[in-house]
Design an enzyme around this catalytic site. Structure first.
Site, PDB file in Angstrom:
ATOM      1  N   GLY A 104       0.824  -1.202   0.000  1.00 46.24           N
ATOM      2  CA  GLY A 104       0.000   0.000   0.000  1.00 46.24           C
ATOM      3  C   GLY A 104       0.860   1.255   0.000  1.00 46.24           C
ATOM      4  O   GLY A 104       1.501   1.566  -1.010  1.00 46.24           O
ATOM      5  N   SER A 108       6.411  -4.626  -1.541  1.00 45.66           N
ATOM      6  CA  SER A 108       6.216  -3.215  -1.849  1.00 45.66           C
ATOM      7  C   SER A 108       6.338  -2.384  -0.572  1.00 45.66           C
ATOM      8  O   SER A 108       7.368  -2.414   0.085  1.00 45.66           O
ATOM      9  CB  SER A 108       4.866  -3.033  -2.545  1.00 45.66           C
ATOM     10  OG  SER A 108       4.739  -1.750  -3.097  1.00 45.66           O
ATOM     11  N   TRP A 109       5.290  -1.644  -0.190  1.00 45.74           N
ATOM     12  CA  TRP A 109       5.332  -0.911   1.078  1.00 45.74           C
ATOM     13  C   TRP A 109       5.664  -1.847   2.241  1.00 45.74           C
ATOM     14  O   TRP A 109       6.331  -1.444   3.202  1.00 45.74           O
ATOM     15  CB  TRP A 109       4.000  -0.205   1.336  1.00 45.74           C
ATOM     16  CG  TRP A 109       3.755   0.070   2.791  1.00 45.74           C
ATOM     17  CD1 TRP A 109       2.868  -0.557   3.608  1.00 45.74           C
ATOM     18  CD2 TRP A 109       4.432   1.038   3.610  1.00 45.74           C
ATOM     19  NE1 TRP A 109       2.937  -0.053   4.891  1.00 45.74           N
ATOM     20  CE2 TRP A 109       3.899   0.928   4.911  1.00 45.74           C
ATOM     21  CE3 TRP A 109       5.442   1.968   3.377  1.00 45.74           C
ATOM     22  CZ2 TRP A 109       4.325   1.730   5.972  1.00 45.74           C
ATOM     23  CZ3 TRP A 109       5.877   2.758   4.433  1.00 45.74           C
ATOM     24  CH2 TRP A 109       5.322   2.642   5.701  1.00 45.74           C
ATOM     25  N   ASP A 133       8.910  -3.911 -13.133  1.00 40.81           N
ATOM     26  CA  ASP A 133       8.223  -3.152 -12.087  1.00 40.81           C
ATOM     27  C   ASP A 133       8.285  -1.661 -12.401  1.00 40.81           C
ATOM     28  O   ASP A 133       9.358  -1.080 -12.490  1.00 40.81           O
ATOM     29  CB  ASP A 133       8.883  -3.436 -10.730  1.00 40.81           C
ATOM     30  CG  ASP A 133       8.050  -2.957  -9.558  1.00 40.81           C
ATOM     31  OD1 ASP A 133       7.325  -1.960  -9.710  1.00 40.81           O
ATOM     32  OD2 ASP A 133       8.144  -3.577  -8.476  1.00 40.81           O
ATOM     33  N   HIS A 189       5.159  -5.398 -10.960  1.00 41.11           N
ATOM     34  CA  HIS A 189       5.084  -5.047  -9.547  1.00 41.11           C
ATOM     35  C   HIS A 189       4.224  -6.017  -8.741  1.00 41.11           C
ATOM     36  O   HIS A 189       4.494  -6.244  -7.559  1.00 41.11           O
ATOM     37  CB  HIS A 189       4.518  -3.631  -9.390  1.00 41.11           C
ATOM     38  CG  HIS A 189       4.491  -3.148  -7.972  1.00 41.11           C
ATOM     39  ND1 HIS A 189       5.633  -2.793  -7.292  1.00 41.11           N
ATOM     40  CD2 HIS A 189       3.460  -2.991  -7.097  1.00 41.11           C
ATOM     41  CE1 HIS A 189       5.320  -2.412  -6.058  1.00 41.11           C
ATOM     42  NE2 HIS A 189       4.016  -2.528  -5.915  1.00 41.11           N
TER      43      HIS A 189
END
Length: 454
Positions: free
Chosen positions: A148, A219-220, A401, A428
């Site tokens: 996120g 990711s986050w 990505d 991604h």
């Protein structure tokens, strides 16, 4: 606030810990996990086929003390400079070269992961976290940190881990999914920072009676994992991360800014994203994110909250399938913005309340964290923290990505003392087949590594 619904929580066992002279400990689940996991591997074959021979005889008959000595020896080698920063192994998990890598067999999601428990945990500032446990109660604990910020967890994430070898912990971070606090959308941003989330992870670990665990995420979630490690490294057995995100200004510019980056991969989508903004508001990724956060909170008459959210989400979805720009693409200069663009939207009156919904929550939290630069203090660098890691780190990153540049993964792999970088032909998304393959392979490998004799 959610009503606590601790289901079958009685079977969540506190880990029994044996200590060694080196001053750190490994829970007694280690031997059990290797015994159970090895049987599953023989029957299912999901963790077989590594050409590197990583899956040697597990500790099926070993004592917990032997497992402690094994991992302690691994940490001792790290402390003694077994691998210098910058010497990470890089593997390319796609194309003709795949047959020559250590991972010869393509991996899929594990088909069935038992649900062990669900529950809620009250933390600070009126927040209540929702969590679930999956897999084997006797397995190696692993916490998966979703992306996120704001995406929330899904049970599909538990399928990235062998249910016979891992005890998988999933939880929704503050403001995501079922982890909420009373109030409107703006209230979900209060007491919602990286460091609040770090302490939430630690509170959950203690609540579940876990001494040490594997930390995984995408990711986050990689940013959050690295921040957690900067404060609580002694409780980490190892890491598996995908789509490295280090929350540096250059990454924000790549993702959202007017220069050379994702904009050059999707110029029409970027123009649609920013057409309502003035030239001054598109000078940097930070300015763009700030304008969107204000609009999403109903503080800008130029754009309705739902329209701001829809533009933001559309941009993110475009990048999930876009091709990264090559070094020679784009001018690297800011885009030309027509001052009259979006005039109709500027005449709209701001609504009294922000638009609510799942996508709105995720978009708003992402804007919030980008505007605040991850709430990291000045001169704080995740890469510098990674140089002190004393555990094995596996990094999966797609070369296509367009959200997190591949340079992130290479920089992280170069910084950490014991890093293994797996480059795929994916983008991604965690759910690209190439990324599933590499991530499941990495979690299987780490399980085997933690079970091997020193």
């Amino acid at each position: 606030m959610l009503t606590p619904s601790l289901m079958n929580i009685g079977h969540v066992h506190s880990a029994v810990v044996a200590s060694d002279a080196a001053g750190w400990a490994l829970p007694s689940f280690q031997t059990q996990a290797c015994e159970v996991g090895s049987e599953a591997q023989r029957s299912r074959g999901s963790t077989a086929g590594f050409a590197s021979g990583l899956f040697r005889t597990p500790l099926a008959a070993a004592s917990a003390a032997a497992a402690v000595a094994n991992v302690a020896a691994q940490r001792g080698r790290l402390a003694g400079g077994r691998r210098l920063s910058g010497s990470a192994r890089v593997r390319h998990l796609d194309g003709p070269s795949r047959s020559t890598t250590a991972l010869a067999a393509t991996k899929q999601l594990h088909s069935s992961v038992p649900l062990l428990s669900t529950g809620t945990l009250e933390v600070s500032d009126g927040w209540e976290l929702y969590y679930e446990e999956h897999g084997s109660a006797a397995g190696i604990p692993v916490v998966f940190l979703h992306g996120g910020p704001g995406a929330g967890c899904s049970r599909r994430m538990a399928q990235l881990f062998d249910p016979a070898g891992y005890r998988v912990v999933l939880f929704d971070q503050r403001g995501c999914g079922k982890s909420r606090r009373p109030g409107d959308a703006a209230a979900q941003l209060e007491a919602n920072t990286t460091w609040h989330l770090v302490e939430d992870i630690e509170a959950l670990r203690k609540h579940l009676g876990i001494d040490q665990w594997v930390v995984a995420g995408g990711s986050w979630g990689t940013t959050l994992a690295l921040a957690y490690a900067s404060r609580h490294q002694d409780h980490i057995l190892g890491m598996v991360l995908r789509a490295a995100c280090l929350f540096r200004d250059e990454e924000f510019d790549f993702f959202l800014g007017p220069g050379h980056g994702a904009r050059t991969a999707a110029p029409l989508a970027w123009s649609k994203l920013t057409s309502w903004l003035s030239p001054a508001e598109v000078r940097s990724a930070h300015e763009i994110a700030l304008a969107f956060r204000e609009a999403a909170l109903g503080q800008d008459a130029k754009m309705k909250p739902q329209d701001a959210v829809q533009r933001w989400v559309s941009w993110e979805m475009t990048l999930m399938s876009a091709k990264p720009p090559t070094p020679n693409e784009g001018s690297g200069k800011g885009a030309s913005v027509d001052p009259s663009a979006g005039a109709a939207s500027r005449r709209r009156e701001p609504p009294t309340t922000p638009w609510a919904g799942l996508h709105a929550s995720q978009a708003l939290l992402t804007m919030h964290y980008v505007v605040e630069r991850g709430f990291f203090p000045a001169n704080f660098a995740l890469l510098e923290e990674a140089r002190n890691f004393g555990f094995p780190l596996r990094i999966v990153h797609g070369r296509k990505d367009c959200v997190c540049p591949m340079k992130n993964a290479k920089d992280l792999a170069a910084a950490a003392p014991d890093a293994d970088l797996l480059l795929t032909d994916g983008g991604h998304s965690q759910w690209d087949s190439a990324n599933i393959d590499a991530f499941v392979s990495a979690t299987d490998e780490l399980c085997a590594q933690l079970c091997q004799p020193a």
